[in-house]
Design an enzyme around this catalytic site. Sequence first.
Site, PDB file in Angstrom:
ATOM      1  N   GLY A   1       2.777   2.295  10.749  1.00 46.56           N
ATOM      2  CA  GLY A   1       3.735   3.379  10.578  1.00 46.56           C
ATOM      3  C   GLY A   1       4.457   3.777  11.858  1.00 46.56           C
TER       4      GLY A   1
ATOM      5  CD  GLU B   1      -2.826   5.370   6.825  1.00 44.92           C
ATOM      6  OE1 GLU B   1      -2.824   5.395   5.579  1.00 44.92           O
ATOM      7  OE2 GLU B   1      -1.911   4.837   7.488  1.00 44.92           O
TER       8      GLU B   1
ATOM      9  CG  ASN C   1      -1.733   1.232   1.392  1.00 43.59           C
ATOM     10  OD1 ASN C   1      -1.770   2.072   0.486  1.00 43.59           O
ATOM     11  ND2 ASN C   1      -2.405   1.371   2.531  1.00 43.59           N
TER      12      ASN C   1
ATOM     13  CB  SER D   1       5.634  -1.784  11.924  1.00 43.34           C
ATOM     14  OG  SER D   1       5.204  -0.449  12.151  1.00 43.34           O
TER      15      SER D   1
ATOM     16  CE  LYS E   1      -0.179   3.140   4.758  1.00 46.83           C
ATOM     17  NZ  LYS E   1      -0.047   3.185   6.212  1.00 46.83           N
TER      18      LYS E   1
ATOM     19  CD  GLU F   1      -3.304  -2.461   7.331  1.00 46.33           C
ATOM     20  OE1 GLU F   1      -2.220  -2.697   6.803  1.00 46.33           O
ATOM     21  OE2 GLU F   1      -3.970  -1.438   7.103  1.00 46.33           O
TER      22      GLU F   1
ATOM     23  CG  HIS G   1      -5.832   1.795   5.431  1.00 42.68           C
ATOM     24  ND1 HIS G   1      -5.361   2.727   6.323  1.00 42.68           N
ATOM     25  CD2 HIS G   1      -4.798   0.942   5.181  1.00 42.68           C
ATOM     26  CE1 HIS G   1      -4.083   2.440   6.600  1.00 42.68           C
ATOM     27  NE2 HIS G   1      -3.720   1.364   5.921  1.00 42.68           N
TER      28      HIS G   1
HETATM   29  P1  13P Z   1       3.186   0.320   7.647  1.00 38.94           P
HETATM   30  O1  13P Z   1       3.690  -0.974   7.041  1.00 38.94           O
HETATM   31  O2  13P Z   1       3.912   1.520   7.136  1.00 38.94           O
HETATM   32  O3  13P Z   1       3.100   0.240   9.137  1.00 38.94           O
HETATM   33  O4  13P Z   1       1.676   0.504   7.117  1.00 38.94           O
HETATM   34  C1  13P Z   1       0.786  -0.549   7.186  1.00 38.94           C
HETATM   35  C2  13P Z   1      -0.423  -0.190   6.434  1.00 38.94           C
HETATM   36  O5  13P Z   1      -1.148   0.711   6.806  1.00 38.94           O
HETATM   37  C3  13P Z   1      -0.718  -0.911   5.190  1.00 38.94           C
HETATM   38  O6  13P Z   1      -1.991  -0.645   4.725  1.00 38.94           O
END
Ligand code: 13P
Length: 249
Positions: free
Chosen positions: A171, A95, A9, A211, A11, A165, A93
């Site tokens: 992150g 976010e 992803n 992560s 982003k 997640e 997600h």
């Molecule tokens: P990270 O791997 O940067 O923690 O992000 C995970 C994520 O949100 C994948 O959709």
Amino acid sequence: MRRKIVAGNWKMNLTRSEAKKLFEEVANLKSDLSCDVYQFVPSLFIADLLDAHLSSPVIGAQNAHPKSNGAFTGEISMHQLKDMGVKAILIGHSERRHFFGETNEFLKEKVDAAISEGLTLFFCCGESLEQRENGNHEQVVISQLKASLFHLPEKDFTNVVIAYEPVWAIGTGKTASSGQANEMHSAIRSAVAGNYSIEVAEKTSILYGGSCKPSNAKELFSKEHIDGGLIGGASLKAEEFEGIINAWK
Ligand code: 13P
């Protein structure tokens, strides 16, 4: 057998030329793949990346509106993505839930739109740190699934991948331990079995995200209920992403 999957992803990252370069680098790993590889890319780059006509990695979109067209300034519909040749979509997600206020009801509409367009949907779920510390994590995650996903009829569930997640791991550099992740995945699989059947649950791929990196992917993927990863930061560098893909070998 469940599908093993590693999905990136990206982003809101990369420029056009960086996106093309990364996509080509990941595509060139193709011959060694022991899992299915997806890339959820910014929609802006989809046309360029589709021009390469590669069967792997599969191109997915990070977001789309459930209505097929209409007065929704700035939005892109699943119908339009499907028409472009996109195969998969991320829904739910954290976010999108937290920064853009997407509710369970809206996510349910997205789930229905994805199914009606024939897109594979990666449904994301996960608890906050506070919810985990209060011991509510399983209840929170299962209620997200019940609210937006479990209304689907069994026949449509073959197009569903679930991604767990934990918000506190995204992150942050903090990863759920393989035991914590496997416990949640097992609870998710039981919920799928309860809502549908053991056969459906056994066929549903459940990915871990948060992560995930080359150094912890092998341990995570060794667990019974973890069928791969949804990767943020580490999907932006081909060699790191490759390290995670190779965790399946
Ligand atoms: P990270 O791997 O940067 O923690 O992000 C995970 C994520 O949100 C994948 O959709």
